[in-house]
Design a protein around this motif. Sequence first.
Motif, PDB file in Angstrom:
ATOM      1  N   GLY A 349      -2.881  52.414 -14.262  1.00 15.00           N
ATOM      2  CA  GLY A 349      -2.370  52.179 -12.919  1.00 15.00           C
ATOM      3  C   GLY A 349      -2.671  50.768 -12.438  1.00 15.00           C
ATOM      4  N   ALA A 352      -0.422  48.265 -14.422  1.00 19.63           N
ATOM      5  CA  ALA A 352       0.973  48.266 -13.992  1.00 19.63           C
ATOM      6  C   ALA A 352       1.150  47.471 -12.701  1.00 19.63           C
ATOM      7  N   ARG A 365       4.608  46.636  -6.291  1.00 14.56           N
ATOM      8  CA  ARG A 365       4.515  47.467  -7.494  1.00 14.56           C
ATOM      9  C   ARG A 365       3.431  48.528  -7.336  1.00 14.56           C
ATOM     10  N   ARG A 369       4.249  52.279  -7.680  1.00 12.45           N
ATOM     11  CA  ARG A 369       3.570  53.042  -8.734  1.00 12.45           C
ATOM     12  C   ARG A 369       2.960  54.318  -8.156  1.00 12.45           C
ATOM     13  N   ASN A 373       4.462  57.899  -8.991  1.00  4.09           N
ATOM     14  CA  ASN A 373       3.594  58.811  -9.733  1.00  4.09           C
ATOM     15  C   ASN A 373       3.461  60.155  -9.031  1.00  4.09           C
ATOM     16  N   TYR A 412      11.318  49.929  -8.882  1.00  3.92           N
ATOM     17  CA  TYR A 412      10.257  50.413  -9.770  1.00  3.92           C
ATOM     18  C   TYR A 412       9.752  51.796  -9.351  1.00  3.92           C
ATOM     19  N   THR A 416       9.464  54.839 -11.812  1.00  4.44           N
ATOM     20  CA  THR A 416       8.150  55.422 -12.060  1.00  4.44           C
ATOM     21  C   THR A 416       8.167  56.943 -11.920  1.00  4.44           C
ATOM     22  N   THR A 445      -4.105  57.432 -10.608  1.00  8.02           N
ATOM     23  CA  THR A 445      -3.225  56.324 -10.235  1.00  8.02           C
ATOM     24  C   THR A 445      -3.656  55.693  -8.918  1.00  8.02           C
TER      25      THR A 445
END
Length: 470
Positions: A349, A352, A365, A369, A373, A412, A416, A445
């Motif tokens: 995590g 990324a 991001r 993320r 997630n 993203y 994701t 994450t």
Amino acid sequence: MLRTRPDTSGRLRHSTGALAHSLSSAAWRDAVEVRRADPTIAVALRVGTAVLVVLVAGGLLGYTQVAGFAALGALCAAFVRYEPYPRLVAKLVPLGIGMVGYTAFGAALGVLGLSVWIQIFVLALAAGVAYWLLTAFRVTGPGPVVLIFAAAGAAGFADTAADIRLAAGAAAIGSVVGVLVALVPALHHPHGPARVATARALASVAALETDGATGVPAARTEIARARDVIALGPRRLMDRHTRELLALLAAAEEVVDSGDHDTIVARRDDFVRFETELRRVRRDIEIPSVDGSGAPVVERPDGFVRQGVRALRDRAILVGVGRVALASLLSGWFAAAAGLQHPLWATMGAMAALQGANYRHTVARAIQRLVGNAVGALLAAGLLVLDLDYWPMVVAIVLCQTITEMYVTRNYAIATVFVTSMALLLTAIAEPLGPGIGVSRVGDTLVGVVIGVIVAALTIDRRDRHHLEV
């Protein structure tokens, strides 16, 4: 000689302001923005096909327990997607070797029976090395997190030397399939990378009508990059269509050089029309006729290996290496200390999030993320409740990976959602997982992205002020 003291208060204010940005409405607006992207459906179908091939082969041959490593190797098809084909081969082959190496390395850690604390430390260093090499040599795509995912998965899988060979062999087969699938378009659409690069250049010039002088540097960069892509293509492609592309770039450069608003407006519609045609991938599509007889033939730029070797000493890249290694280490150790089930997911995590080009991008991001997630873990949990057999799992994994590739350059967070589901389902192929694994994924994450953002804020470059441009 007097030495000036570092302005620690100024740095502290800059870092504090950066941390505040992560909670601002602007950061969340960045996270939900859906951007325009280059052709994605063809790329998505290729990556999905590569994953499908290795998973089907693994199922038919009775190697379902390592099919996930082959699928990760097949993700080579998702890297450097718009590079000219000779350079694509030159980058994907070492990447495939690296995928096999990281898989074998992670499996060896598992066989050695090292404690989770040592594994986190070693893999954090490996994360820094992967970031260093991929960034220096400009191997764009999913990033080093795929290599660490393969290593972490192999560490949990391998108990014997035979397991090392099995996991590494599967990754090798998958990598070969991924590279070959990525090269398929060279047979039927060899101008693809040059057309996409030219389309990007035309789009940047057309945008000058609204961007004005601030967009000129970006337009010049895109024009130069397009010429490099054309020059790096196979020599046999220096045909009429290539000369037409060069003529379009020459016309675009004339518009940029003129600096005349009327000139930009007069050519904008032409450039937009040309751009639309160039982004199409069907062989029967031709751009409107352009006289390319006088277009210059550009010289080939330096090889990426020479450029990469020089970039290995680049200070910005080395700072990024330190950030990735530190954030990966702290996230994994914190998750382990908190008793989370898969602390290496926290490491991924953080990695990324830190692949962002600047701090503003890093925060976006991180948010994407985390949100992606959470939704992806919920989706995967729903599928795991169904207790699917191998073949339905294969269908779900391929669909998730294909959708991921369709959205990864657009938003993203959306990507994701599906990459998280895909990763959890791949893990479930090798070991039984219950739906509760989604909660663990979200917790790990959260640790990773929070620590990643904090590390990025504390080490932010004083010149990085993108997050202040609200």
